[in-house]
Structures are given as C-alpha cells and as structure tokens.
Design a protein around this motif. Structure first.
Motif, PDB file in Angstrom:
ATOM      1  N   VAL A  41       0.878  -1.165   0.000  1.00  0.00           N
ATOM      2  CA  VAL A  41       0.000   0.000   0.000  1.00  0.00           C
ATOM      3  C   VAL A  41       0.916   1.216   0.000  1.00  0.00           C
ATOM      4  O   VAL A  41       1.755   1.355   0.871  1.00  0.00           O
ATOM      5  N   MET A  45      -0.006   8.778   3.211  1.00  0.00           N
ATOM      6  CA  MET A  45       0.158   9.757   4.286  1.00  0.00           C
ATOM      7  C   MET A  45       1.221  10.780   3.900  1.00  0.00           C
ATOM      8  O   MET A  45       1.007  11.984   3.981  1.00  0.00           O
ATOM      9  N   ASP A  48       0.107  12.908   1.027  1.00  0.00           N
ATOM     10  CA  ASP A  48      -0.867  13.897   1.470  1.00  0.00           C
ATOM     11  C   ASP A  48      -0.170  15.107   2.069  1.00  0.00           C
ATOM     12  O   ASP A  48      -0.529  16.254   1.790  1.00  0.00           O
ATOM     13  N   CYS A  93      -5.517  14.112  -8.767  1.00  0.00           N
ATOM     14  CA  CYS A  93      -6.459  13.698  -7.713  1.00  0.00           C
ATOM     15  C   CYS A  93      -5.763  13.767  -6.355  1.00  0.00           C
ATOM     16  O   CYS A  93      -4.631  13.329  -6.269  1.00  0.00           O
ATOM     17  N   SER A 113     -15.674   8.867   6.149  1.00  0.00           N
ATOM     18  CA  SER A 113     -14.961   9.867   6.941  1.00  0.00           C
ATOM     19  C   SER A 113     -14.110  10.697   5.992  1.00  0.00           C
ATOM     20  O   SER A 113     -13.385  10.170   5.161  1.00  0.00           O
ATOM     21  N   LEU A 114     -14.253  11.983   6.131  1.00  0.00           N
ATOM     22  CA  LEU A 114     -13.557  12.902   5.245  1.00  0.00           C
ATOM     23  C   LEU A 114     -12.053  12.845   5.520  1.00  0.00           C
ATOM     24  O   LEU A 114     -11.626  13.133   6.633  1.00  0.00           O
ATOM     25  N   PRO A 115     -11.241  12.476   4.534  1.00  0.00           N
ATOM     26  CA  PRO A 115      -9.795  12.487   4.775  1.00  0.00           C
ATOM     27  C   PRO A 115      -9.308  13.909   5.045  1.00  0.00           C
ATOM     28  O   PRO A 115      -9.822  14.859   4.450  1.00  0.00           O
ATOM     29  N   LEU A 116      -8.342  14.020   5.942  1.00  0.00           N
ATOM     30  CA  LEU A 116      -7.854  15.335   6.361  1.00  0.00           C
ATOM     31  C   LEU A 116      -7.324  16.139   5.175  1.00  0.00           C
ATOM     32  O   LEU A 116      -7.588  17.337   5.053  1.00  0.00           O
ATOM     33  N   PHE A 186     -19.765  11.198  -8.369  1.00  0.00           N
ATOM     34  CA  PHE A 186     -19.059  12.476  -8.347  1.00  0.00           C
ATOM     35  C   PHE A 186     -18.953  12.966  -9.786  1.00  0.00           C
ATOM     36  O   PHE A 186     -18.030  12.601 -10.503  1.00  0.00           O
ATOM     37  N   CYS A 189     -15.716  14.880 -11.046  1.00  0.00           N
ATOM     38  CA  CYS A 189     -14.559  14.048 -11.364  1.00  0.00           C
ATOM     39  C   CYS A 189     -14.795  13.267 -12.646  1.00  0.00           C
ATOM     40  O   CYS A 189     -13.898  13.091 -13.458  1.00  0.00           O
TER      41      CYS A 189
ATOM     42  N   VAL B  42     -14.062  15.172   9.785  1.00  0.00           N
ATOM     43  CA  VAL B  42     -12.724  14.611   9.614  1.00  0.00           C
ATOM     44  C   VAL B  42     -12.423  13.705  10.797  1.00  0.00           C
ATOM     45  O   VAL B  42     -12.669  14.080  11.947  1.00  0.00           O
ATOM     46  N   LYS B  43     -11.921  12.525  10.499  1.00  0.00           N
ATOM     47  CA  LYS B  43     -11.517  11.649  11.589  1.00  0.00           C
ATOM     48  C   LYS B  43      -9.996  11.577  11.582  1.00  0.00           C
ATOM     49  O   LYS B  43      -9.382  11.172  10.615  1.00  0.00           O
ATOM     50  N   LYS B  46      -5.240   7.183  11.544  1.00  0.00           N
ATOM     51  CA  LYS B  46      -4.248   6.912  10.507  1.00  0.00           C
ATOM     52  C   LYS B  46      -4.890   6.739   9.132  1.00  0.00           C
ATOM     53  O   LYS B  46      -4.220   6.864   8.115  1.00  0.00           O
ATOM     54  N   SER B  47      -6.167   6.414   9.125  1.00  0.00           N
ATOM     55  CA  SER B  47      -6.818   6.194   7.834  1.00  0.00           C
ATOM     56  C   SER B  47      -7.093   7.530   7.170  1.00  0.00           C
ATOM     57  O   SER B  47      -8.223   7.910   6.921  1.00  0.00           O
ATOM     58  N   ALA B  48      -6.006   8.251   6.934  1.00  0.00           N
ATOM     59  CA  ALA B  48      -6.142   9.567   6.341  1.00  0.00           C
ATOM     60  C   ALA B  48      -6.694   9.458   4.930  1.00  0.00           C
ATOM     61  O   ALA B  48      -7.541  10.235   4.532  1.00  0.00           O
ATOM     62  N   SER B  49      -6.225   8.449   4.205  1.00  0.00           N
ATOM     63  CA  SER B  49      -6.693   8.287   2.844  1.00  0.00           C
ATOM     64  C   SER B  49      -7.659   7.123   2.773  1.00  0.00           C
ATOM     65  O   SER B  49      -7.651   6.240   3.620  1.00  0.00           O
ATOM     66  N   LEU B  50      -8.477   7.153   1.756  1.00  0.00           N
ATOM     67  CA  LEU B  50      -9.359   6.034   1.502  1.00  0.00           C
ATOM     68  C   LEU B  50      -8.940   5.408   0.184  1.00  0.00           C
ATOM     69  O   LEU B  50      -8.459   6.090  -0.699  1.00  0.00           O
ATOM     70  N   TYR B  51      -9.105   4.101   0.110  1.00  0.00           N
ATOM     71  CA  TYR B  51      -8.700   3.384  -1.087  1.00  0.00           C
ATOM     72  C   TYR B  51      -9.906   2.661  -1.667  1.00  0.00           C
ATOM     73  O   TYR B  51     -10.808   2.262  -0.942  1.00  0.00           O
ATOM     74  N   ASN B 164      -6.014   5.855  -7.507  1.00  0.00           N
ATOM     75  CA  ASN B 164      -6.872   6.361  -6.435  1.00  0.00           C
ATOM     76  C   ASN B 164      -7.657   7.589  -6.878  1.00  0.00           C
ATOM     77  O   ASN B 164      -7.635   8.628  -6.219  1.00  0.00           O
ATOM     78  N   ASN B 166     -10.656  10.110  -7.435  1.00  0.00           N
ATOM     79  CA  ASN B 166     -11.710  10.508  -6.498  1.00  0.00           C
ATOM     80  C   ASN B 166     -13.012   9.792  -6.839  1.00  0.00           C
ATOM     81  O   ASN B 166     -13.800   9.471  -5.964  1.00  0.00           O
ATOM     82  N   ARG B 181     -15.085   2.496  -1.072  1.00  0.00           N
ATOM     83  CA  ARG B 181     -13.920   3.117  -0.441  1.00  0.00           C
ATOM     84  C   ARG B 181     -13.650   2.401   0.874  1.00  0.00           C
ATOM     85  O   ARG B 181     -14.570   2.171   1.661  1.00  0.00           O
ATOM     86  N   ALA B 187      -7.053  -2.032   3.201  1.00  0.00           N
ATOM     87  CA  ALA B 187      -6.784  -1.634   1.823  1.00  0.00           C
ATOM     88  C   ALA B 187      -6.859  -2.826   0.878  1.00  0.00           C
ATOM     89  O   ALA B 187      -7.120  -2.674  -0.306  1.00  0.00           O
TER      90      ALA B 187
END
Lengths: 422, 194
Positions: A41, A45, A48, A93, A113-116, A186, A189, B42-43, B46-51, B164, B166, B181, B187
């Motif tokens: 993976v 992080m 980002d 993206c 959950s909205l990614p930061l 979406f 996109c 926003v949470k 660590k799961s900052a990104s979604l796949y 990835n 959107n 997602r 993942a």
C-alpha cells in the motif's frame, strides 16, 4: 482415486455459495511451505503531507507576488510547477474542485470519513479567497494553470453571452452537490476535461472536450474557469468580499484602458459613465421588483427540479438496479444482465431493493428541490447585480471574476513609472 | 432631498462601506461555519486516505474491471490465496470447462493471457501462482475457481497500481456494487487472513 473424487465433487458443486470450501486443505507430505505474498500500500500519508505543503507554498508564492512584488513572473513559475506536480505527476487527484463532493458526501454519509488532506484541499483555497482573493485559481489550481499557460490572445466574449454563460458553474455546482448528497456519483470528477490530458489516457470523449477547451483558451482566457468550474463559483463569493483586495496599481488610475484590454477573464470593469438617464426612484423600483422576483425564481427552480427528480434519480445505482430487476421480473425468459445476476446471487430481497429505491427517490426530491432553489437564487442575484447602479470613476477589478493572474500589472503605465507621482 | 443628504453625512459610515463591512462579516462567518462543520467530519486517525477495493464476497466477475479502469491495463489483478486453495489437479480456474485434454495447451487454458502458472508439488497437488505482469484482471479464472473450486482466486485492486481517483470509473459500472472506499487497515480484502 483423488482425481475421480474431485470430479465427483465438481459435478455436485452448485453455482451458489462461492465461499464454501469444497476441497479440503491438502496435507502435504513433502514439507511444502505456503508461499508468502505481501501487497504494498503506497505511503499516501506522506504524499498527502507533500500535497498540502505544495498547496500552501504555491499559494504563498502567488500571494507574495501579487501583494508584495506586483509581478506575474513568480505566478507563471507557480503555474508551471502546479501543472507539472499536481497535474502530470500526481495525476490530478484529489483536487480542490472535486473536494466539494467529498465534503458534501461526508455530511450525509456517516460511514464516509472525510480524509484530512481532502478537507484541507477544500478549505485552504476558500480561506485564501476570503483573505486575498482567488489566489488559488491564479497559479495553484492545475486546471486553471494549464489554460493560463497556453493563453496567447484575448478575444473578448460578448458581455451578454459571458453573463449568461457565467450561470453554468452554479448549475454545475448545484448538480454536483445533488449527486454527491444522494450518494450517486461524483460528476465533477467523472466529467473532468483535463484529467485525461494529465494522465495521458482516459475517456476519449472527455479528452476531446479538454483539447477543445485548451484550443479555446489559446484565444480567450480560461473558458473552463469562467464558464464551467463549480469551485470557482464558490470561491467568487468569498473573493468578492475578501479582506485584502488586489489593486492594479497603488498609484492613481489614469483611465488609459490598457489593463482592461490585458485581462484574460474580462474582470476589469470600465468606468461607468451613467449612460442611461433615469431617476433614482425608477432604479430603486426596478431593484425592488427584482428582489421580489428572487423568491419566485427560487420556487420555480425548486418545483422544476422536484418534478425532474425521478428522471435525475435514474443515475443512481439502486434506482437503475430497481428498473433492471423489475424488467427481469416481467421478462423472466430474457437474458440476465450482470447487475440482475449479482442482485440475486447476493441474496437481496425485492422488498429491500424497493425500500432503498424509495429512499433514494426521497433524497432526490429533497436535495433536488434545494438544488433548484439554489439555481433560482443565483439567476435572481445575477439579475439584481445587473441593475445595480455603479459609481465607478476609474477602471476597477471585479473581484468575484478576477483570477489573480497578475497580467494587468505590467500593462499599467503607472506601474512602469519609476519616478514618484504625487 | 436635501434632508436625505444631511442624514448620510451625519451617519458614522457611508452606506456602501456599511454593506461592504456586513458582507465581509457574513462571508467570514460563512468560512468559519463551513470549516467548522466540515472539520467535525474529519476523523484524525491513521486512515487519512481512503482506497478503492473490491469485496470478493460480493464480486460476480462480470469482467468490467478489465475494461473500465482508467489505466491502460487495469489496476485490478487476480490474487491467489494459497491457504484457501485445494491444490487440485483439475482446477476450475486453470482449465476451461470444456477442455478436451488436460494439458497446458493454450486452447485448454481459461486464462487468456497465460498468467496462471502451475507447479507440481506432490501427487496429486499442484501449486498455482499468478504472473501479475501478465494478469489483466478479466476475472475469468476467478469465475471458474469460485464456481467449481474453493474460491481461492479473487480480484483485488492493486494499490500500488491504482491511481486512487476521487471517482472510480470501475466502481461506477460495477455490476454488484462490490467496489467501495475502504480505510488503510483494509486496503486489501484478503481471503486467507480472515
């Protein structure tokens, strides 16, 4: 013997229950070890963090160039970096334009959950627009930067046509919100004209559209930003009342018109020479009439979209599946399409599908009405703005339309004069 | 008229300025409200990104993964869970159902790109491996394996290949709605780790 057994089981094996282990795990006698596989993976992080840092740095550079240096040079370089990094390297993206939909989805879908990083990509340009104007559009957004870099000539679009076309971003925004809030798709996109160019591949229709837009932007500034971009529409609200405002020159304007001719997005407005002679009262009356029209337009838009909700809902997966399953129930002899096959193999019941179908329809009616009202409101406000009396004595920037490209700076003769002007 | 003018002159600030200040305050409040409301969604784990990932339990191998991905060769690849596999000689994911002879001739193979390789382990077991450079995610072997076997072959989106997007263009056309997602922790939806 084993082979025979296997084929026997094979004959007995049905189509359903794929997860059942039909063959027992073999007990190896030769000391066979199961191979180990790991699937990587990527370190999103890290990317980002780099993305957000790049966003901040480029916005900082553009702001510095606009407010401190009053020059276009750094903005041009920022555009090149943005197209190279956000566009071609990162594949476009997630971009701020698309992040509207993620934010909208996060409000209705608790499982999402909205990614930061997406949140920051959504909020930082808005905050920037509120503080300094559309510095994001200028040289940070890869879509805008790409059009800006190919722009050579500025043929002016008829004011009436441009005014009418400038409603499209709002309609696009309303529909994008509608489809995101109903968890359908979406569309920003999906119909991004430039992503295929950045990725050097993709949907041929959208690439063709992107190429057409790029050819257009050679002759007139940023057609996508002005007449399509929904995020630009959102930013224009905040930039029109921004705390700090970009000025063409700090020195007094000499009304030479050069900046007006240099602006690629027609955001510099000429001094208003009260051409129409009308009494104060007529103007106020007209303005009041328009103000009264706004609720009517909103109601009309809301009703219209509410009427269209069943048609709009057909883009939703559940609604499509419902009609496909219903068609199959009516024609059981016909061919089973994969969707219907999947529906039955997942063991979903018809009642379950009908309830989710009605749920989606309910969502579409609610959010469709709201989207229609938004469209009505925008059209009403555009009309009101057209009839506002302006007392401009000199060339001024229309901050809602200005994309802060900085082209007017070098055109202004006042900026060229080295000697102090009193 | 004259009276009006005097009133304006006596007011603490011109009307235009007043409107400007008000709209600025409203916009500022709007930024704060929007930011604050979105920030609650926003949470911060660590799961900052979604796949994007395929749920193998839902997947029906309709074959759209192969053609609908934005990549020239789809980011979907077949993954083999060895611990689920029966190591059969007569493999539903290896041979075609109507194979005339059980040998490695191309007309008997289910895989159109020859990406499945098999190695003799011991009588009567064969080990199957996937050459991921050849696999194009068509899912034909998966269909065979889940129909006649343990379902040890399954499709997964390879996160090192996936752009990835959107909006995933395969998820849009996925017949079973199996592509969703997922957070970093899941993942991959593996079959042999459950």
């Amino acid at each position: 013997m084993k082979k025979f057994l296997n084929s026997l089981v094979l004959l007995l094996a049905g189509w359903k229950a794929a997860a059942i282990s039909r063959f027992p795990r073999p007990d190896f006698e030769s000391g066979y070890q199961y191979p180990e596989y790991t699937y990587a993976v990527p370190n999103e992080m890290l990317w980002d963090i780099i993305d957000v840092a790049m966003l901040l740095i480029l916005m900082g550079i553009v702001t510095w160039a606009l407010y401190k240096k009053r020059t276009r040079g750094p903005i041009l370089w920022s555009s090149v970096v943005s197209v190279a990094y956000f566009g071609f390297f990162r594949g476009g993206c997630v971009c701020s334009v698309g992040s509207i939909q993620n934010v909208a989805l996060a409000f209705v879908d608790n499982s999402y959950s909205l990614p930061l990083a997406v949140f920051l990509f959504f909020m930082i340009p808005i905050l920037g627009a509120f503080l300094f104007g559309r510095v994001f559009c200028s040289g940070v957004c890869p879509l805008g930067a790409l059009q800006d870099l190919v722009n050579v000539k500025n043929y002016r679009i008829n004011k009436a046509v441009a005014g009418a076309l400038s409603v499209i971003p709002w309609i696009y925004l309303a529909f994008a919100l509608l489809y995101a809030l109903t968890r359908t798709r979406f569309i920003i996109c999906q119909f991004d004209p430039f992503i295929g160019i950045f990725r050097l591949g993709g949907d041929i229709g959208m690439i063709a559209f992107g190429v057409i837009l790029l050819v257009m932007s050679v002759f007139t500034g940023r057609p996508f930003c002005r007449f399509l971009c929904p995020y630009g529409a959102l930013l224009s609200i905040f930039s029109s009342v921004s705390v700090f405002k970009i000025g063409i020159t700090p020195k007094p304007c000499i009304n030479c018109e050069l900046c007006h001719n240099s602006c690629p997005v027609d955001a510099i407005e000429a001094p208003y020479g009260n051409k129409v002679n009308e009494s104060n009262r007529t103007g106020v009356k007209r303005l009041l009439a328009y103000m009264l029209i706004i609720p009517v337009l909103m109601a009309a838009g809301g009703l219209l979209m509410r009427q269209a909700a069943p048609q709009l809902a057909r883009a939703n997966r559940e609604v499509r599946l419902y009609s496909q399953v219903m068609y199959f129930e009516d024609h059981p002899d016909g061919e089973m399409i994969p969707e219907v096959e999947a529906f039955y193999s997942q063991g979903r019941t018809l009642e379950d599908l009908i309830s989710s179908y009605e749920e989606v329809h309910k969502d579409f009616r609610l959010y469709g009405t709201l989207a229609g009202m938004l469209i009505g409101l925008v059209i009403g406000v555009k009309l009101v703005r057209l009839s506002l009396k302006r007392g401009r004595k000199q060339y001024e920037i229309a901050h809602s339309r200005c994309v802060a490209c900085g082209k007017c700076f070098s055109y202004c003769p006042q900026n060229r004069v080295k000697a102090k002007v009193n | 008229m004259k009276k009006d003018k005097e009133q304006i002159d006596n007011s603490p600030m011109p009307r235009r300025e007043f409107f400007r200040k008000i709209s600025k305050a409203i916009a500022g409040a709007g930024v704060l409200a929007l930011g604050g409301a979105a920030a609650t969604k926003v949470k911060g784990n660590k799961s900052a990104s979604l796949y994007w990932q395929i749920d193998p339990e839902k997947c029906t191998q309709c074959g759209r993964c192969e053609t609908s991905c934005v990549m020239p060769v789809s980011a979907v690849r077949c993954i083999h869970a060895n611990k689920v596999c029966g190591y059969c000689d007569l493999c539903g994911g290896y041979y075609r159902t109507n194979a005339k002879e059980l040998n490695t001739a191309a007309e008997n193979m289910i895989c159109p790109t020859g990406a499945i390789q098999r190695k003799f382990v011991e009588d009567p077991y064969f080990e199957y491996t996937i050459d991921e450079d050849l696999c194009n995610g068509c899912g034909k072997c998966v269909k065979g394996c889940s129909s006649f076997g343990n379902g040890s072959l399954f499709l997964q989106i390879r996160q090192d290949l996936c752009l990835n997007c959107n909006e995933c263009s395969i998820a849009n056309v996925c017949a079973s709605g199996a592509i969703t997602r997922v957070p970093y922790e899941t993942a991959y939806k593996m079959k042999d780790q459950a």
